[in-house]
Design an enzyme around this catalytic site. Structure first.
Site, PDB file in Angstrom:
ATOM      1  N   ARG A 161       0.805  -1.267  -0.071  1.00 59.42           N
ATOM      2  CA  ARG A 161       0.072  -0.120   0.049  1.00 59.42           C
ATOM      3  C   ARG A 161       0.852   1.315   0.018  1.00 59.42           C
ATOM      4  NH1 ARG A 161       0.938   2.583   4.783  1.00 59.42           N
ATOM      5  NH2 ARG A 161       0.987   1.434   6.676  1.00 59.42           N
ATOM      6  N   ASP A 198      10.802   8.442  10.540  1.00 57.42           N
ATOM      7  CA  ASP A 198       9.371   8.300  10.070  1.00 57.42           C
ATOM      8  C   ASP A 198       9.611   9.422   8.870  1.00 57.42           C
ATOM      9  OD1 ASP A 198       6.879   7.786   9.458  1.00 57.42           O
ATOM     10  OD2 ASP A 198       6.552   6.700  11.237  1.00 57.42           O
TER      11      ASP A 198
END
Ligand code: NAG
Length: 327
Positions: free
Chosen positions: A129, A232
């Site tokens: 995804r 991140d």
């Protein structure tokens, strides 16, 4: 107004972090979310956008009224969504393995916006995804993928793409595990990127005309700098410093990509800090997303702020406009 004042007071009390520069305040805005990501500041409407990936939701938060609206993408998990330039109430998103366009008026919630699939990547990798993404200085949307079945991440199964104006994907990098933070330098010469498990923030030469990148080098390695956790999302400030959010690190790092030095650490009241963007009328508020996904009951008791969206103020710096996609 009265409610707002009380809310702020309570948040500050809860979120006081020991040992931090006393000018820095962290306010808990909205949440908790399972996996908040993709913060984007909409200058025109004074809205903070962000996603909750697996909830398939895209949110608009108005800091001046504290109002929150949401929309739901039937298409699948939504890694990131950004506005399309010059097309009112039009957004594109990396959702599942699709690049989609949808219509949404963020002044009201809409559980079923009209969605159009523009293109699809990795048809042979159904467990993949889209994850984080951003618009480059030329207005192209970039987004990367990762494998994500029952929270199992296959190594090197993802890639990073940029999209042509008609939505056609161009693979920029392959063998990516968790495609995350993206930023471009203010002179549009350099692209910064994070593939989380590498623990590195890397830089490439970037050609704004073609969108091509080359000449990879490492700017910062968390492990080598004794920083716990995994890099991140990230954003860039007016001075070109990178603000890198650390998953399982309770912190955000300010890194100077020129000197490759860690300039500052902002301690956060949640372990899983996922991404950040500067916003507000003066671009001096750092809006931060986080996650509670994967945390145990015991963890959540220790960090009740996990999964919230935060506003960090008093950093003494500011950022730049979040770009909309030219499509
Ligand atoms: C990606 O991985 C495959 C399989 O290991 C390898 O053949 C290919 O050369 C790698 N590509 C890059 C750009 O490293």
């Amino acid at each position: 107004m009265k409610n707002l004042a009380v809310f702020v007071l309570i948040s500050m009390t809860i979120l006081g972090v020991h040992g931090q520069d006393s000018k820095v305040t962290i306010e808990q805005l909205t949440g908790p979310y399972d996996l908040g990501e993709g913060p984007h500041w909409d200058e025109e409407n004074n809205l903070l956008y962000f996603v909750d990936i697996h909830a398939q939701k895209f949110f608009a938060f108005d800091p001046s009224t504290q109002s929150l609206t949401e929309t739901y993408l039937t298409n699948g998990p939504v890694g990131v969504a950004v506005p399309v330039a010059d097309k009112k109430n039009t957004f594109i998103a990396g959702s599942g393995r699709d690049l989609v366009e949808f219509q949404w008026d963020p002044s009201t919630s809409n559980p079923k916006p009209e969605i159009k699939v523009l293109s699809t990547v990795e048809v042979d990798r159904p467990n993949n995804r889209f994850n984080d993404g951003k618009v480059d200085p030329a207005g192209r949307f970039w987004a990367g993928t990762m494998s994500d079945k029952e929270d199992q991440t296959a190594v090197n199964a993802g890639a990073l793409y940029r999209f042509e104006e008609d939505g056609t994907p161009v693979k920029v990098l392959e063998n990516i595990t968790i495609s995350n933070g993206l930023s471009w330098s203010h002179d549009s010469e350099t692209f910064y990127y994070i593939d989380s498990p590498t623990l590195e923030v890397v830089a490439y030469d970037y050609d704004m005309e073609s969108g091509d990148i080359s000449n990879k080098r490492v700017i910062f390695n968390l492990k080598e700098n004794d920083v716990p956790g995994v890099p991140d999302g990230m954003t860039i400030d007016k001075d070109g410093h990178l603000w890198v959010c650390v998953w399982d690190g309770n912190r955000i790092l300010e890194i100077d990509p020129e000197s490759k030095k860690l300039l500052r650490t902002v301690e956060m009241p949640a372990a899983r800090i996922t991404s950040a963007v500067f916003g507000g009328p003066n671009y001096d508020i750092l809006y931060v997303t986080s996650a509670k996904r994967g945390l145990s009951e015991a963890d959540l008791e220790k960090q009740p702020a996990a999964g919230y969206v935060f506003a960090v103020q008093g950093l003494g710096t500011s950022g730049v406009k979040s770009l909309s996609a030219k499509m």
